[in-house]
Design a protein around this motif. Structure first.
Motif, PDB file in Angstrom:
ATOM      1  N   ASP A 374       0.850  -1.194   0.000  1.00 18.71           N
ATOM      2  CA  ASP A 374       0.000   0.000   0.000  1.00 18.71           C
ATOM      3  C   ASP A 374       0.883   1.240   0.000  1.00 18.71           C
ATOM      4  O   ASP A 374       1.463   1.604   1.028  1.00 18.71           O
ATOM      5  CB  ASP A 374      -0.925  -0.007   1.225  1.00 18.71           C
ATOM      6  N   GLN A 375       0.990   1.875  -1.141  1.00 14.26           N
ATOM      7  CA  GLN A 375       1.853   3.046  -1.290  1.00 14.26           C
ATOM      8  C   GLN A 375       0.994   4.303  -1.409  1.00 14.26           C
ATOM      9  O   GLN A 375       0.105   4.379  -2.256  1.00 14.26           O
ATOM     10  CB  GLN A 375       2.750   2.864  -2.520  1.00 14.26           C
ATOM     11  N   LYS A 376       1.289   5.284  -0.541  1.00 16.91           N
ATOM     12  CA  LYS A 376       0.460   6.484  -0.461  1.00 16.91           C
ATOM     13  C   LYS A 376       0.759   7.483  -1.573  1.00 16.91           C
ATOM     14  O   LYS A 376      -0.100   8.283  -1.945  1.00 16.91           O
ATOM     15  CB  LYS A 376       0.660   7.150   0.906  1.00 16.91           C
ATOM     16  N   GLU A 378       4.031   8.475  -4.920  1.00 16.34           N
ATOM     17  CA  GLU A 378       5.053   7.897  -5.792  1.00 16.34           C
ATOM     18  C   GLU A 378       6.377   7.641  -5.082  1.00 16.34           C
ATOM     19  O   GLU A 378       7.189   6.827  -5.562  1.00 16.34           O
ATOM     20  CB  GLU A 378       5.300   8.805  -7.006  1.00 16.34           C
ATOM     21  N   TRP A 379       6.625   8.297  -3.946  1.00 14.79           N
ATOM     22  CA  TRP A 379       7.878   8.109  -3.225  1.00 14.79           C
ATOM     23  C   TRP A 379       7.725   7.205  -2.008  1.00 14.79           C
ATOM     24  O   TRP A 379       8.693   6.920  -1.323  1.00 14.79           O
ATOM     25  CB  TRP A 379       8.459   9.463  -2.782  1.00 14.79           C
ATOM     26  N   ASP A 380       6.501   6.775  -1.746  1.00 11.62           N
ATOM     27  CA  ASP A 380       6.232   5.880  -0.608  1.00 11.62           C
ATOM     28  C   ASP A 380       6.427   4.441  -1.089  1.00 11.62           C
ATOM     29  O   ASP A 380       5.471   3.746  -1.412  1.00 11.62           O
ATOM     30  CB  ASP A 380       4.811   6.112  -0.097  1.00 11.62           C
ATOM     31  N   ILE A 381       7.677   4.008  -1.129  1.00 11.66           N
ATOM     32  CA  ILE A 381       8.041   2.788  -1.856  1.00 11.66           C
ATOM     33  C   ILE A 381       8.408   1.628  -0.937  1.00 11.66           C
ATOM     34  O   ILE A 381       7.986   0.492  -1.156  1.00 11.66           O
ATOM     35  CB  ILE A 381       9.231   3.086  -2.795  1.00 11.66           C
ATOM     36  N   LEU A 382       9.206   1.891   0.092  1.00 11.26           N
ATOM     37  CA  LEU A 382       9.780   0.827   0.909  1.00 11.26           C
ATOM     38  C   LEU A 382       9.271   0.855   2.335  1.00 11.26           C
ATOM     39  O   LEU A 382       8.972   1.920   2.882  1.00 11.26           O
ATOM     40  CB  LEU A 382      11.313   0.944   0.937  1.00 11.26           C
ATOM     41  N   GLU A 383       9.209  -0.336   2.953  1.00 12.12           N
ATOM     42  CA  GLU A 383       8.990  -0.418   4.390  1.00 12.12           C
ATOM     43  C   GLU A 383      10.205  -1.111   5.006  1.00 12.12           C
ATOM     44  O   GLU A 383      10.861  -1.944   4.370  1.00 12.12           O
ATOM     45  CB  GLU A 383       7.705  -1.179   4.708  1.00 12.12           C
ATOM     46  N   LEU A 384      10.495  -0.737   6.225  1.00  9.11           N
ATOM     47  CA  LEU A 384      11.678  -1.254   6.906  1.00  9.11           C
ATOM     48  C   LEU A 384      11.382  -2.615   7.520  1.00  9.11           C
ATOM     49  O   LEU A 384      10.451  -2.764   8.305  1.00  9.11           O
ATOM     50  CB  LEU A 384      12.119  -0.273   8.002  1.00  9.11           C
ATOM     51  N   VAL A 385      12.180  -3.610   7.135  1.00 10.10           N
ATOM     52  CA  VAL A 385      12.127  -4.908   7.800  1.00 10.10           C
ATOM     53  C   VAL A 385      12.991  -4.851   9.049  1.00 10.10           C
ATOM     54  O   VAL A 385      12.548  -5.218  10.139  1.00 10.10           O
ATOM     55  CB  VAL A 385      12.615  -6.031   6.860  1.00 10.10           C
ATOM     56  N   ARG A 386      14.229  -4.347   8.880  1.00  6.54           N
ATOM     57  CA  ARG A 386      15.127  -4.269  10.026  1.00  6.54           C
ATOM     58  C   ARG A 386      16.312  -3.363   9.712  1.00  6.54           C
ATOM     59  O   ARG A 386      16.838  -3.396   8.601  1.00  6.54           O
ATOM     60  CB  ARG A 386      15.663  -5.656  10.387  1.00  6.54           C
ATOM     61  N   GLU A 387      16.689  -2.527  10.675  1.00  2.00           N
ATOM     62  CA  GLU A 387      17.966  -1.819  10.567  1.00  2.00           C
ATOM     63  C   GLU A 387      19.074  -2.793  10.970  1.00  2.00           C
ATOM     64  O   GLU A 387      18.985  -3.449  12.009  1.00  2.00           O
ATOM     65  CB  GLU A 387      18.007  -0.596  11.479  1.00  2.00           C
ATOM     66  N   ILE A 388      20.085  -2.893  10.125  1.00  4.91           N
ATOM     67  CA  ILE A 388      21.210  -3.794  10.402  1.00  4.91           C
ATOM     68  C   ILE A 388      22.338  -2.947  10.983  1.00  4.91           C
ATOM     69  O   ILE A 388      22.971  -2.172  10.261  1.00  4.91           O
ATOM     70  CB  ILE A 388      21.682  -4.498   9.116  1.00  4.91           C
TER      71      ILE A 388
END
Length: 401
Positions: A374-376, A378-388
């Motif tokens: 669900d992208q709000k 054109e720049w709402d592309i990625l969601e964070l799984v985890r900061e490494i």
């Protein structure tokens, strides 16, 4: 006993006023701090270079409160375009150190050009902060004590990706030049370094300007299709990414998942059809949570009607290193700067980074992402799984100090 008479108040006040005006006059008359920014503003990596310049200038603005000065001395940035050509990069850096008398330099976009510039820094005994070139040799075999890198390295990219491959079978697709081959070499080493049980079954290299991926992709599919699950195709590509064309060949027919490396926003926004696909990236504007990144996102969006990109953040990180270094060593002596910058911490849009003492590579977190369903916008592309965190990226020291 000799009696010391107190200085009359009026005389003391006059002395302080004179001293203060002298200091102010000295600061006003002090020479500018000169910084060279070398970038490949024409050529294949033009977009990266322009982002770097924007981020660098915004970083200086943020860190100096808009004054564009350090310790009362104005900062003068001299921008030079090396067009991604190693010979020109070498010449421009020598010109910056020799003719322009810059105090410190930053650059450049192409790893080939950056590698050509390293001996020039040593010759002139002046610090060069490498941003955004990623070749491992920069802080490895070709390194010298005047070289510091705020950009991530190929190995840091590879370690981040490897941390997401726990088992199964992996194939690589990369461009057939130094960046791609360096990245795949690092990728294989990273799998071993992170203790992954995944096995590399195929490496495929395509010309950097490829537009037809049918043949190389089919070779990859043939190599992967009967291997143990999960089956992953890791794509390492600078510039327009082949993800869309490879996805059109339906890798899911063979149980193959695509794992793209992060890219610039104009490329990633074409990935909307691949919700759920995972990969790793060194910066995405929505991931870091800190004051500097908040400012960068807000200001960049206000000025350019779009959020900051990967190389914008990289340019700002380089600015953070420049300001921290010249604050520590106002005279900008190369040897003193190099000594002061070893182990130095500085603020960036990704949070605090530090230059490792052994090889001057900036240690930094990376990010495991998933393409959003669900992208709000054109720049709402990625969601964070985890900061490494950097502590989970066992980056080897490879320079011969």
């Amino acid at each position: 006993m000799k009696i010391i008479k107190p200085i009359p108040t009026a005389l003391l006040a006059a002395f302080i006023a004179t001293a203060g005006s002298s200091s102010a006059a000295f600061a006003a008359s002090a020479p500018d701090l000169k910084v060279a920014l070398i970038a490949g503003k024409t050529g294949a990596l033009e977009a990266y270079a322009k982002e770097t310049e924007t981020g660098f200038m915004m970083g200086l603005e943020y860190l100096t409160g808009g004054k564009m000065e350090i310790n009362g001395r104005k900062i003068k940035v001299i921008v030079k375009d090396d067009q991604g050509k190693p010979d020109l990069g070498r010449t421009l850096l020598a010109e910056a150190y020799g003719d322009d008398k810059v105090d410190i330099a930053v650059g450049t976009t192409s790893s080939g050009s950056a590698l050509a510039m390293l001996p020039v820094a040593k010759e002139y005994k002046k610090v060069l902060i490498v941003e955004p070139a990623v070749a491992d040799e920069i802080t490895g075999a070709k390194w010298n004590k005047y070289i510091f890198r705020t950009a991530r390295s190929s190995m840091q990219d590879a370690l981040a990706a490897a941390s997401t491959f726990k088992s199964g079978s992996v194939a690589f697709l990369a461009q057939d030049y130094a960046f791609g081959r360096d990245a795949i070499k690092a990728g294989k080493e990273a799998l071993a370094a992170t203790g992954s049980k995944a096995r590399v079954v195929h490496e495929e290299y395509a010309p950097a300007a490829s537009t037809d991926f049918t043949a190389p992709t089919q070779r990859i599919f043939d190599a992967l299709k009967d291997k143990p699950q999960p089956r992953v195709l890791q794509i390492v590509w600078a510039g327009p990414n082949p993800l869309n064309k490879i996805a059109d060949m339906k890798p899911e027919r063979y149980g193959i998942a695509l794992a793209p490396g992060g890219n610039i926003l104009p490329v990633m926004k074409t990935w909307k059809a691949y919700a759920g696909t995972e990969g790793t990236i060194f910066y995405y504007y929505g991931f870091p949570k800190n004051k500097m990144n908040d400012w960068l996102v807000a200001e960049h969006t206000k000025r350019f009607k779009a959020p900051p990109d990967m190389f914008t953040a990289g340019g700002m990180a380089a600015a953070g290193a420049v300001v921290a270094a010249l604050t520590k060593v106002p005279n900008a002596n190369g040897d003193q700067l190099a000594a002061a910058m070893e182990g130095m911490s500085f603020e960036t849009p990704k949070g605090t980074m530090s230059f490792r003492k052994e090889d001057h590579q900036a240690l930094q977190p990376m990010y495991h992402f998933r393409i959003k369903k669900d992208q709000k916008n054109e720049w709402d592309i990625l969601e964070l799984v985890r900061e490494i965190p950097a502590s989970e990226l066992p980056l080897p020291v490879r320079n011969k100090r």
